[in-house]
Design a protein around this motif. Sequence first.
Motif, PDB file in Angstrom:
ATOM      1  N   ALA A  50       0.831  -1.214   0.000  1.00 39.28           N
ATOM      2  CA  ALA A  50       0.000   0.000   0.000  1.00 39.28           C
ATOM      3  C   ALA A  50       0.866   1.265   0.000  1.00 39.28           C
ATOM      4  O   ALA A  50       0.484   2.286  -0.592  1.00 39.28           O
ATOM      5  CB  ALA A  50      -0.912  -0.010   1.220  1.00 39.28           C
ATOM      6  N   GLN A  51       2.007   1.204   0.638  1.00 37.10           N
ATOM      7  CA  GLN A  51       2.913   2.357   0.687  1.00 37.10           C
ATOM      8  C   GLN A  51       3.545   2.638  -0.677  1.00 37.10           C
ATOM      9  O   GLN A  51       3.769   3.781  -1.047  1.00 37.10           O
ATOM     10  CB  GLN A  51       4.007   2.103   1.720  1.00 37.10           C
ATOM     11  N   ARG A  52       3.805   1.586  -1.439  1.00 34.65           N
ATOM     12  CA  ARG A  52       4.465   1.748  -2.737  1.00 34.65           C
ATOM     13  C   ARG A  52       3.501   2.121  -3.844  1.00 34.65           C
ATOM     14  O   ARG A  52       3.936   2.531  -4.915  1.00 34.65           O
ATOM     15  CB  ARG A  52       5.220   0.469  -3.092  1.00 34.65           C
ATOM     16  N   ARG A  53       2.183   1.951  -3.618  1.00 35.25           N
ATOM     17  CA  ARG A  53       1.176   2.306  -4.608  1.00 35.25           C
ATOM     18  C   ARG A  53       1.062   3.821  -4.715  1.00 35.25           C
ATOM     19  O   ARG A  53       1.046   4.513  -3.707  1.00 35.25           O
ATOM     20  CB  ARG A  53      -0.168   1.736  -4.170  1.00 35.25           C
ATOM     21  N   PRO A  54       0.959   4.360  -5.934  1.00 36.86           N
ATOM     22  CA  PRO A  54       0.774   5.807  -6.051  1.00 36.86           C
ATOM     23  C   PRO A  54      -0.608   6.213  -5.529  1.00 36.86           C
ATOM     24  O   PRO A  54      -1.571   5.452  -5.653  1.00 36.86           O
ATOM     25  CB  PRO A  54       0.892   6.078  -7.554  1.00 36.86           C
ATOM     26  N   PRO A  55      -0.716   7.396  -4.936  1.00 39.01           N
ATOM     27  CA  PRO A  55      -2.008   7.827  -4.430  1.00 39.01           C
ATOM     28  C   PRO A  55      -3.033   8.021  -5.545  1.00 39.01           C
ATOM     29  O   PRO A  55      -2.695   8.422  -6.658  1.00 39.01           O
ATOM     30  CB  PRO A  55      -1.712   9.141  -3.719  1.00 39.01           C
TER      31      PRO A  55
END
Length: 56
Positions: A50-55
């Motif tokens: 989830a942290q590596r996914r772009p917003p």
Amino acid sequence: MNGTWSWPLVLALSSALGLAAGIFGDGPWDWLCWAGLGLPVGLALYKLVAQRRPPA
């Protein structure tokens, strides 16, 4: 309970339960061991992805 300590406490109890279940026996205890030790790992992987996914 304060939000700062609630998740670390849940993960610590899950790990302790999983380790104890691994010591106590076979069969259903193995499933409890996998679940108890897998929860912290699964949550860490979920947060990492989830942290590596772009917003959005």
